[in-house]
Design a protein around this motif. Structure first.
Motif, short mmCIF file in Angstrom:
data_model
loop_
_atom_site.label_atom_id
_atom_site.label_comp_id
_atom_site.label_asym_id
_atom_site.label_seq_id
_atom_site.Cartn_x
_atom_site.Cartn_y
_atom_site.Cartn_z
N PRO A 201 0.31 -5.89 11.54
CA PRO A 201 0.94 -7.01 10.83
C PRO A 201 0.11 -7.38 9.60
O PRO A 201 -1.12 -7.53 9.67
N MET A 202 0.75 -7.54 8.47
CA MET A 202 0.08 -7.91 7.23
C MET A 202 0.87 -9.00 6.52
O MET A 202 2.09 -9.12 6.73
N GLU A 203 0.19 -9.77 5.67
CA GLU A 203 0.82 -10.83 4.90
C GLU A 203 0.38 -10.72 3.45
O GLU A 203 -0.76 -10.37 3.16
N VAL A 204 1.33 -11.01 2.54
CA VAL A 204 1.02 -10.99 1.12
C VAL A 204 1.93 -12.00 0.43
O VAL A 204 3.09 -12.18 0.81
N SER A 205 1.36 -12.66 -0.56
CA SER A 205 2.15 -13.64 -1.31
C SER A 205 3.09 -12.92 -2.25
O SER A 205 2.78 -11.86 -2.79
N GLU A 206 4.26 -13.52 -2.44
CA GLU A 206 5.21 -12.90 -3.35
C GLU A 206 4.73 -13.00 -4.80
O GLU A 206 5.30 -12.36 -5.68
N ALA A 207 3.71 -13.79 -5.04
CA ALA A 207 3.17 -13.92 -6.39
C ALA A 207 2.05 -12.93 -6.66
O ALA A 207 1.45 -12.95 -7.73
N THR A 208 1.74 -12.08 -5.68
CA THR A 208 0.63 -11.14 -5.87
C THR A 208 0.94 -10.17 -7.00
O THR A 208 2.09 -9.83 -7.26
N GLN A 209 -0.11 -9.70 -7.64
CA GLN A 209 0.05 -8.80 -8.77
C GLN A 209 0.23 -7.36 -8.27
O GLN A 209 -0.19 -7.00 -7.17
N VAL A 210 0.89 -6.57 -9.09
CA VAL A 210 1.07 -5.15 -8.76
C VAL A 210 -0.30 -4.48 -8.69
O VAL A 210 -1.15 -4.67 -9.56
N GLY A 211 -0.50 -3.73 -7.62
CA GLY A 211 -1.76 -3.03 -7.43
C GLY A 211 -2.73 -3.75 -6.52
O GLY A 211 -3.78 -3.19 -6.18
N ASN A 212 -2.42 -4.98 -6.12
CA ASN A 212 -3.32 -5.71 -5.21
C ASN A 212 -3.30 -5.09 -3.83
O ASN A 212 -2.29 -4.57 -3.37
N ILE A 213 -4.42 -5.19 -3.14
CA ILE A 213 -4.55 -4.63 -1.79
C ILE A 213 -3.91 -5.59 -0.78
O ILE A 213 -4.16 -6.80 -0.79
N ILE A 214 -3.10 -5.03 0.11
CA ILE A 214 -2.46 -5.82 1.17
C ILE A 214 -3.21 -5.66 2.48
O ILE A 214 -3.46 -6.63 3.20
N GLY A 215 -3.57 -4.45 2.82
CA GLY A 215 -4.27 -4.19 4.09
C GLY A 215 -4.60 -2.72 4.19
O GLY A 215 -4.33 -1.92 3.29
N THR A 216 -5.17 -2.35 5.34
CA THR A 216 -5.61 -0.98 5.56
C THR A 216 -5.18 -0.53 6.95
O THR A 216 -5.25 -1.30 7.92
N VAL A 217 -4.73 0.72 7.04
CA VAL A 217 -4.44 1.34 8.33
C VAL A 217 -5.45 2.46 8.56
O VAL A 217 -6.01 3.01 7.59
N ALA A 218 -5.65 2.78 9.83
CA ALA A 218 -6.64 3.82 10.16
C ALA A 218 -6.09 4.70 11.27
O ALA A 218 -5.51 4.21 12.24
N ALA A 219 -6.27 6.01 11.10
CA ALA A 219 -5.86 6.98 12.11
C ALA A 219 -6.92 8.07 12.19
O ALA A 219 -7.66 8.31 11.22
N HIS A 220 -7.01 8.74 13.34
CA HIS A 220 -7.99 9.79 13.52
C HIS A 220 -7.36 10.93 14.31
O HIS A 220 -6.36 10.74 15.03
N ASP A 221 -7.94 12.10 14.18
CA ASP A 221 -7.50 13.27 14.92
C ASP A 221 -8.14 13.22 16.30
O ASP A 221 -9.37 13.26 16.43
N PRO A 222 -7.35 13.11 17.37
CA PRO A 222 -7.94 12.99 18.71
C PRO A 222 -8.53 14.30 19.23
O PRO A 222 -9.21 14.29 20.25
N ASP A 223 -8.26 15.41 18.56
CA ASP A 223 -8.78 16.69 19.03
C ASP A 223 -10.28 16.78 18.73
O ASP A 223 -10.83 16.03 17.92
N SER A 224 -10.88 17.76 19.39
CA SER A 224 -12.32 17.94 19.21
C SER A 224 -12.67 18.39 17.80
O SER A 224 -13.78 18.17 17.33
#
Length: 742
Positions: free
Chosen positions: A340-363
């Motif tokens: 879940p992320m939140e951002v103001s509708e007044a934010t400028q183009v290019g502003n950071i909203i949030g970050t997701v992270a994933a990893h390879d579960p294999d060895s």
């Protein structure tokens, strides 16, 4: 008296004669009979003349056939002695009974056979199985002809039978159904108490041993091993195992359970009621990197054990199941199922909203690259950094257009792009005050001509597309220009509504039928926004209850101006004028259509007109511009599919080469240059038409349009000989000019 049978003397009322199937039964004799033949004997009654006959001279009674006691045991007859001459009785009629004496001529019979019966296996000796019964038709009160004795001819030593009662019993202990479940017995019944010379009959008895729970379940193997991929979904079947039970039916039903091992929370086992198999399924996701194998100790036990056989041992068995987890190349896994992320509708183009992270579960732990599934972000509002997973805005956001954006982020392995994981992001757009309030609806406000000062004529409210956290609060007022008007006033009700009141009376439609009242609305946002909305107020004639009847100012103007009849006359004139215009237009269109295809005409020249300006560069059907670019090639005239020409013309062969003509080329290029620099020319592709025929032809003109006005004395009568194609020319020139106007 006959010596072979008993003698019956006439004069006795009842006689009983025991007879053993003699043909010569009895002799009748009267005391009056002197033996001189003057007496004759007659016989009547049951069976007389058919079964029994009498010698009228001697009185001997004979049987005409052998007698069967089982068919009829008694016969009642009447005898009488008559005078042969007078045929009158010499003695009263006498009655006697013939009783048939039984002999052993019927064997015992089993009327209910053959028999079927069942007895539980492992029954003790002497357990009753079934009773058989034989019947003998002979006389049970005479001798031993009907006294039956039972014996077993087949089925020993497993079963026995009671000689007198016919009850069959078990003769051996611990008969096992699993060894042999069915036996065929042959039972004999013999009369004369079983003595020699007696008659006998037999029947068969099928005895089935019914099952009891005397066998515990047993696994065929002490251990099992199964391989499963780590990607196997939860609730999938890993293996099926079955313990063997020699019993059947309910006695073979069993339950399985995991009694030990390191996979108690990962796997579970349940029984298949139809096959009595133990089904092992997955309860949680497998992870090869976390654990590569599991060992389970599984027990199978009978559901209902028989207490009589518990001494045979436990009615359960155990086995070991080893499950090997196989490695599978898995897609990347996100650290959270939803971001879940939140951002103001007044934010400028290019502003950071949030970050997701994933990893390879294999060895191998392959690097992961991120992207956004554009099917979930069709407007491309967001971007994501392929390496870091940082989500930024790509376009301006508007909460009122879309308050929540649900996008899917794809994470793929760098070494194997086919392995793609999916993460879900819910971006909530936070509201700012960027929308001014406005009227909640289009109001139709009226004021009565007889309205009184201070009368409320309308209540207005406002709406705002924004959604402040504390709710809306609107403030109403008249604009500066309308504050000092003498007609209407406004009252803010402090509940997001305002009331419009009259300041005077005496409104008249003749003076002014419509008033426009500008209302200033301000919201409570930070910063606040405002808008001016105009309320249209119409002056109406109302009834006594204040209900508007008519609001048209013309209702008072008409009587002072034109009458109704005059208006009707004006409308009639207008309609007549419109009809005349339509007729003129129609006639002009018809005059423009003189060239109609006629088989009798040879059309040499025609003009095809399209009322179309072309469809631009993408319209490939309207006009072929190749003729302007290459003067050496002239295409056939094509019929437009989207416009119907006023006349149709004859087709010509396709792609005819014409000699290069410098004059036409220069003429066209000059006209193109003029069109390019002409400021009045249309900015789109258009067709330029020029009536330029060049400098003439070596063959001179072939047209006949000017021939009619010449003073040539040429004779054209030969045109009538050219056939129907030249009939029109022959009519025009063959008979002289005057035929053209005749």
């Amino acid at each position: 008296m006959h010596e072979e049978g008993p003698m019956v003397f006439i004069g006795f009322t009842f006689y009983i004669v025991n007879l053993k199937d003699f043909l010569d039964i009895v002799q009748l004799h009267s005391d009056v009979d002197k033996g001189d033949g003057s007496i004759k004997y007659i016989l009547s009654g049951e069976g007389a003349s058919s079964i029994f006959i009498i010698d009228e001279n001697t009185g001997d009674i004979h049987a005409t056939k052998r007698l069967d006691r089982e068919e009829q045991a008694y016969y009642t007859l009447r005898a009488q002695a008559l005078d042969r001459l007078t045929n009158k009785p010499v003695e009263p009629e006498s009655e006697f009974v013939i009783k048939i004496q039984d002999i052993n001529d019927n064997e015992p019979k089993f009327l209910d056979g053959p028999y079927t019966a069942g007895v539980p296996e492992m029954s003790p000796v002497g357990t009753s199985v079934v009773q058989v019964t034989a019947t003998d038709a002979d006389d049970p009160t005479y001798g031993n002809s009907a006294r039956v004795v039972y014996s077993i001819l087949q089925g020993q030593p497993y079963f026995s039978v009671e000689p007198k009662t016919g009850v069959i019993k078990t003769a051996l202990p611990n008969m096992d159904r699993e060894a042999k479940d069915q036996y065929l017995l042959v039972i004999q019944a013999k009369d004369m108490v079983g003595q020699n010379g007696g008659l006998s009959g037999t029947t068969s008895v099928t005895v089935t041993l019914t099952d009891v729970n005397d066998n515990p379940p047993r696994f065929p193997r002490r251990s099992y091993q199964y391989n499963v991929p780590e990607s196997l979904p939860v609730a999938s079947v890993v293996a099926r195992i079955k313990a063997a039970d020699a019993d059947i039916g309910a006695n073979a039903e069993m339950d399985y359970k995991i009694v030990d091992g390191d996979g108690l929370g990962i796997f579970k086992i349940a029984v298949d009621k139809d096959t009595q198999e133990g089904i092992i399924t997955i309860q949680k996701d497998l992870d090869f990197e976390a654990k590569t194998s599991y060992t389970l100790r599984i027990e199978a036990a009978n559901r209902d054990a028989d207490p009589r056989f518990l001494s045979l041992g436990p009615f359960s068995d155990t086995t070991t199941v080893k499950i090997i987890v196989e490695d599978v190349d898995e897609p990347p896994v996100f650290s959270a199922p939803l971001y879940p992320m939140e951002v103001s509708e007044a934010t400028q183009v290019g502003n950071i909203i949030g970050t997701v992270a994933a990893h390879d579960p294999d060895s191998s732990n392959s690097p992961v690259r991120y992207s956004i599934d554009r099917n979930t972000d069709l407007e491309r509002y967001f971007n994501i950094d392929a390496n870091s997973g940082v989500i930024t805005t790509a376009k301006s956001l508007d909460r009122e257009t879309n308050a929540v954006h649900n996008i899917t982020v794809l994470a793929m392995e760098s070494q194997n792009p086919s392995q793609v994981g999916r993460g879900y992001v819910a971006i909530t757009i936070l509201d700012i005050n960027d929308n001014a309030p406005e009227f909640a609806m289009d109001y139709e406000t009226t004021v009565c001509e007889n309205a009184q000062p201070g009368q409320v004529i309308q209540k207005v409210s406002a709406v705002d597309k924004d959604e402040p956290a504390n709710g809306h609060q609107f403030y109403f007022s008249l604009t500066t220009d309308a504050t000092n008007n003498h007609n209407f006033s406004l009252k803010d009700n402090k509940d997001n509504t305002a009331s419009i009141l009259t300041r005077r009376n005496g409104f008249r439609r003749q003076e002014q039928s419509v008033y426009y009242l500008p209302i200033f609305i301000v919201d409570s946002g930070s910063p606040s926004l405002s808008s001016t909305n105009t309320l249209t107020i119409r002056v109406c004639d109302c009834d006594a209850d204040g209900v508007a009847q008519t609001c048209n100012a013309e209702a008072y103007v008409l009587p002072a101006g034109l009458s109704t009849g005059a208006l009707i006359a004006i409308l009639a004139c207008v309609l007549t004028l419109l009809v005349l215009i339509l007729l003129i237009v129609t006639m002009r269109r018809r005059k423009k259509e003189p060239l109609i295809f006629d088989e009798e005409r040879d059309i040499r020249e025609n003009i095809v007109r399209y009322d179309d300006e072309g469809g631009g560069e993408e319209d490939t059907e309207a006009f072929d511009m190749a003729a302007l670019r290459n003067l050496n090639v002239m295409r056939d005239t094509k019929t437009r599919r989207d416009v119907t020409p006023e006349i149709q013309f004859l087709s010509r062969p396709t792609f005819k080469s014409i000699p290069d003509n410098v004059i036409f080329r220069e003429f066209i290029w000059e006209r193109l240059k003029e069109a390019d620099v002409d400021p009045c020319a249309p900015p789109y592709d258009s067709l330029q038409t020029y009536a330029f025929e060049g400098n003439g032809s070596v063959a001179e003109s072939l047209s006949s349009l000017d021939s009619i006005s010449s003073n040539s004395d040429q004779n054209y009568d030969y045109l009538s000989d050219w056939g129907p194609r030249f009939k029109r020319l022959a009519d025009m020139y063959g008979n002289g000019q005057e035929s053209l106007y005749s």
